[in-house]
Design a protein around this motif. Structure first.
Motif, mmCIF file in Angstrom:
data_model
loop_
_atom_site.group_PDB
_atom_site.id
_atom_site.type_symbol
_atom_site.label_atom_id
_atom_site.label_comp_id
_atom_site.label_asym_id
_atom_site.label_seq_id
_atom_site.Cartn_x
_atom_site.Cartn_y
_atom_site.Cartn_z
ATOM 1 N N ALA A 90 0.827 -1.206 0.000
ATOM 2 C CA ALA A 90 0.000 0.000 0.000
ATOM 3 C C ALA A 90 0.865 1.261 0.000
ATOM 4 O O ALA A 90 0.583 2.224 -0.726
ATOM 5 C CB ALA A 90 -0.934 -0.011 1.211
ATOM 6 N N ILE A 91 1.921 1.258 0.808
ATOM 7 C CA ILE A 91 2.802 2.421 0.882
ATOM 8 C C ILE A 91 3.503 2.655 -0.452
ATOM 9 O O ILE A 91 3.678 3.797 -0.901
ATOM 10 C CB ILE A 91 3.828 2.234 2.012
ATOM 11 C CG1 ILE A 91 3.124 2.263 3.377
ATOM 12 C CG2 ILE A 91 4.911 3.311 1.960
ATOM 13 C CD1 ILE A 91 4.005 1.848 4.529
ATOM 14 N N LEU A 92 3.902 1.573 -1.122
ATOM 15 C CA LEU A 92 4.635 1.665 -2.394
ATOM 16 C C LEU A 92 3.716 1.399 -3.584
ATOM 17 O O LEU A 92 4.157 0.858 -4.600
ATOM 18 C CB LEU A 92 5.797 0.661 -2.395
ATOM 19 C CG LEU A 92 6.822 0.820 -1.279
ATOM 20 C CD1 LEU A 92 7.831 -0.321 -1.300
ATOM 21 C CD2 LEU A 92 7.546 2.167 -1.389
ATOM 22 N N ALA A 93 2.450 1.783 -3.474
ATOM 23 C CA ALA A 93 1.467 1.474 -4.520
ATOM 24 C C ALA A 93 1.886 2.011 -5.882
ATOM 25 O O ALA A 93 1.690 1.340 -6.902
ATOM 26 C CB ALA A 93 0.101 2.042 -4.132
ATOM 27 N N ASP A 94 2.472 3.196 -5.935
ATOM 28 C CA ASP A 94 2.880 3.768 -7.225
ATOM 29 C C ASP A 94 3.899 2.886 -7.924
ATOM 30 O O ASP A 94 3.894 2.769 -9.153
ATOM 31 C CB ASP A 94 3.480 5.156 -7.015
ATOM 32 C CG ASP A 94 2.534 6.081 -6.289
ATOM 33 O OD1 ASP A 94 1.663 6.665 -6.946
ATOM 34 O OD2 ASP A 94 2.661 6.202 -5.052
ATOM 35 N N PHE A 95 4.785 2.276 -7.129
ATOM 36 C CA PHE A 95 5.828 1.416 -7.688
ATOM 37 C C PHE A 95 5.310 0.026 -8.000
ATOM 38 O O PHE A 95 5.661 -0.575 -9.027
ATOM 39 C CB PHE A 95 6.990 1.335 -6.692
ATOM 40 C CG PHE A 95 8.010 0.278 -6.987
ATOM 41 C CD1 PHE A 95 8.828 0.367 -8.106
ATOM 42 C CD2 PHE A 95 8.142 -0.825 -6.147
ATOM 43 C CE1 PHE A 95 9.769 -0.621 -8.374
ATOM 44 C CE2 PHE A 95 9.072 -1.807 -6.411
ATOM 45 C CZ PHE A 95 9.886 -1.710 -7.526
ATOM 46 N N VAL A 96 4.436 -0.517 -7.153
ATOM 47 C CA VAL A 96 3.959 -1.894 -7.318
ATOM 48 C C VAL A 96 2.931 -2.006 -8.447
ATOM 49 O O VAL A 96 2.968 -2.948 -9.234
ATOM 50 C CB VAL A 96 3.355 -2.421 -6.002
ATOM 51 C CG1 VAL A 96 2.739 -3.807 -6.203
ATOM 52 C CG2 VAL A 96 4.421 -2.470 -4.913
ATOM 53 N N ALA A 97 2.014 -1.055 -8.541
ATOM 54 C CA ALA A 97 0.947 -1.129 -9.541
ATOM 55 C C ALA A 97 1.492 -0.813 -10.927
ATOM 56 O O ALA A 97 2.226 0.164 -11.101
ATOM 57 C CB ALA A 97 -0.169 -0.158 -9.185
ATOM 58 N N PRO A 98 1.127 -1.601 -11.957
ATOM 59 C CA PRO A 98 1.612 -1.331 -13.317
ATOM 60 C C PRO A 98 1.086 -0.029 -13.899
ATOM 61 O O PRO A 98 1.748 0.611 -14.707
ATOM 62 C CB PRO A 98 1.108 -2.535 -14.127
ATOM 63 C CG PRO A 98 0.749 -3.573 -13.120
ATOM 64 C CD PRO A 98 0.349 -2.841 -11.881
ATOM 65 N N TYR A 99 -0.128 0.378 -13.472
ATOM 66 C CA TYR A 99 -0.760 1.570 -14.042
ATOM 67 C C TYR A 99 -1.349 2.410 -12.919
ATOM 68 O O TYR A 99 -1.536 1.936 -11.796
ATOM 69 C CB TYR A 99 -1.862 1.179 -15.039
ATOM 70 C CG TYR A 99 -1.423 0.161 -16.058
ATOM 71 C CD1 TYR A 99 -0.610 0.521 -17.125
ATOM 72 C CD2 TYR A 99 -1.797 -1.181 -15.938
ATOM 73 C CE1 TYR A 99 -0.183 -0.417 -18.053
ATOM 74 C CE2 TYR A 99 -1.377 -2.125 -16.858
ATOM 75 C CZ TYR A 99 -0.563 -1.744 -17.908
ATOM 76 O OH TYR A 99 -0.136 -2.672 -18.818
ATOM 77 N N SER A 100 -1.677 3.643 -13.241
ATOM 78 C CA SER A 100 -2.360 4.488 -12.260
ATOM 79 C C SER A 100 -3.820 4.050 -12.170
ATOM 80 O O SER A 100 -4.338 3.403 -13.087
ATOM 81 C CB SER A 100 -2.271 5.962 -12.686
ATOM 82 O OG SER A 100 -3.284 6.267 -13.632
ATOM 83 N N PRO A 101 -4.525 4.395 -11.102
ATOM 84 C CA PRO A 101 -5.917 3.948 -10.965
ATOM 85 C C PRO A 101 -6.868 4.604 -11.952
ATOM 86 O O PRO A 101 -8.010 4.162 -12.097
ATOM 87 C CB PRO A 101 -6.262 4.347 -9.521
ATOM 88 C CG PRO A 101 -5.333 5.457 -9.204
ATOM 89 C CD PRO A 101 -4.065 5.164 -9.935
ATOM 90 N N LEU A 102 -6.422 5.642 -12.666
ATOM 91 C CA LEU A 102 -7.297 6.357 -13.592
ATOM 92 C C LEU A 102 -6.972 6.089 -15.053
ATOM 93 O O LEU A 102 -7.666 6.595 -15.940
ATOM 94 C CB LEU A 102 -7.222 7.871 -13.321
ATOM 95 C CG LEU A 102 -7.568 8.325 -11.893
ATOM 96 C CD1 LEU A 102 -7.425 9.831 -11.758
ATOM 97 C CD2 LEU A 102 -8.979 7.880 -11.522
ATOM 98 N N THR A 103 -5.928 5.312 -15.323
ATOM 99 C CA THR A 103 -5.542 5.025 -16.703
ATOM 100 C C THR A 103 -6.593 4.158 -17.383
ATOM 101 O O THR A 103 -6.959 3.105 -16.861
ATOM 102 C CB THR A 103 -4.178 4.312 -16.748
ATOM 103 O OG1 THR A 103 -3.193 5.146 -16.135
ATOM 104 C CG2 THR A 103 -3.769 4.039 -18.190
ATOM 105 N N ARG A 104 -7.063 4.600 -18.547
ATOM 106 C CA ARG A 104 -8.120 3.882 -19.264
ATOM 107 C C ARG A 104 -7.582 3.263 -20.549
ATOM 108 O O ARG A 104 -6.724 3.826 -21.218
ATOM 109 C CB ARG A 104 -9.267 4.824 -19.615
ATOM 110 C CG ARG A 104 -9.931 5.492 -18.423
ATOM 111 C CD ARG A 104 -11.101 6.345 -18.869
ATOM 112 N NE ARG A 104 -11.741 7.034 -17.750
ATOM 113 C CZ ARG A 104 -12.826 7.799 -17.879
ATOM 114 N NH1 ARG A 104 -13.393 7.948 -19.084
ATOM 115 N NH2 ARG A 104 -13.356 8.388 -16.831
#
Length: 362
Positions: A38-52
């Motif tokens: 959760a703390i490193l969500a930007d690094f762990v997640a492949p995309y942002s939550p708003l990318t379509r």
């Protein structure tokens, strides 16, 4: 080792017993991993939550392969996905183009981000170097990656528990301690307040308080407001138990000795009475955090908590309110799995801490 235990403090003995509880230890380290993610969500997640990805609306999860069509082994990869719109039903169908393999790589450069809003970067834990997105858990109605959205949503859903529990814990101990130790008119007023709060149905109370939150507030402001709402109605049960425990302990000899030695009332409550039921307080904390998580999930699911563009596990489940949608796109229920996992891990951790703090457990 036996000699060290004879000289060990209460908390050192608790730590030794806790380490022997395998299920609690496993739960503790899994929770550590969840919070780090959760703390490193930007690094762990492949995309942002708003990318379509407009052509991949309601796309099912990608199948990860290690063998191609000819039976040859490769590093994990996916096939390029092709979508086709049915002009009669207006529903996309998807198929894999087996002629194009796309390897999954670690530490891939992708969408730029600012870690914690401060450190710019574009390196992600894993991903693919292709215009075809990697959907480990499928996509939603706008073509957004469910896996990335669940990772980002964990920031709100996991950390709202700590803030709410901290406030309700302090309120419960303070008001319950004052009520049980002093008695009289103070006890009467606090107990009537507790009874009034507990007599109000919980969900309608949450809904009424959350409806008072201005819609123009930012995500952070709503987060803090929901934390405050959950904590203001969550302290009553702890306060009653603390009151009962203190009433049963306040006439003990060691309390009388502390009173004779001119110890202040707050010192007697916090240094002599509360340590007498540490095990209950520890269990209450670990059980209250999942309660706060479920409370936020309920509010957001009903549309009264975290709202777009911010995400939480509860707000992600809003898309799963329609049974027909779930029938066609069951992967929209994956946020439920994250909620269940977090709640179970906290409960297992609480069991281990309770056994470690209980002097009569074996």
């Amino acid at each position: 080792m036996a000699e060290q235990l004879l000289e060990a403090s209460q908390y050192e003995l608790m730590l030794v017993k806790f380490k022997k509880h395998k299920l609690a230890m496993i739960s503790f380290w899994l929770l550590v991993v969840m919070y780090l993610i959760a703390i490193l969500a930007d690094f762990v997640a492949p995309y942002s939550p708003l990318t379509r990805f407009g052509e991949l609306v309601y796309a099912p999860p990608n199948t990860i392969h290690i063998r191609d069509e000819q039976g040859n082994f490769h590093a994990p990869f996916i096939y390029r996905r092709v979508s086709k719109l049915d002009e009669k039903t207006y529903i996309y169908s998807f198929m894999d183009d087996t002629s194009q393999r796309i390897p999954i790589k670690f530490f891939v450069k992708g969408e730029p981000y600012k870690l914690w809003g401060l450190i710019p970067g574009n390196l992600h834990l894993f991903g693919i170097e292709s215009e075809t997105p990697l959907f480990l858990l499928g996509s939603d109605k706008l073509g957004r990656d469910m896996f990335s959205r669940i990772i980002y949503a964990s920031r709100v859903s996991l950390f709202i528990g700590f803030g709410g529990v901290l406030i309700s814990f302090l309120l419960g101990i303070l008001l319950g301690g004052i009520s049980g130790y002093f008695g009289g008119i103070m006890d009467l007023l606090i107990q009537r307040l507790i009874e009034f709060i507990m007599s109000i149905p919980q969900i309608p109370l949450w809904m009424a308080l959350s409806a008072a939150i201005p819609q123009e507030w930012s995500g952070i402001q709503k987060f803090l407001a929901i934390t405050l709402i959950l904590s203001l109605v969550g302290w009553t049960g702890l306060a009653r138990v603390v009151r009962g425990k203190i009433i049963s302990l306040r006439e003990e000899d060691y309390v009388t000795a502390a009173r004779i030695s001119s110890a202040s009332d707050m010192t007697i409550i916090f240094h002599h009475l509360l340590p007498g039921f540490t095990s209950y307080l520890i269990v209450h904390i670990t059980n209250s955090i999942p309660g706060m998580i479920l409370g936020e999930t309920t509010l957001s699911f009903l549309g009264l908590g975290i709202t777009p563009p911010n995400v939480s596990w509860g707000s992600l489940l809003q898309q799963a309110q329609d049974v027909t949608v779930i029938g066609f796109y069951p992967w929209l229920l994956y946020p439920c799995a994250a909620i269940i996992l977090a709640v179970m891990l906290f409960n297992f951790l609480g069991d281990g801490l309770r056994d470690a703090a209980d002097p009569y457990s074996h």
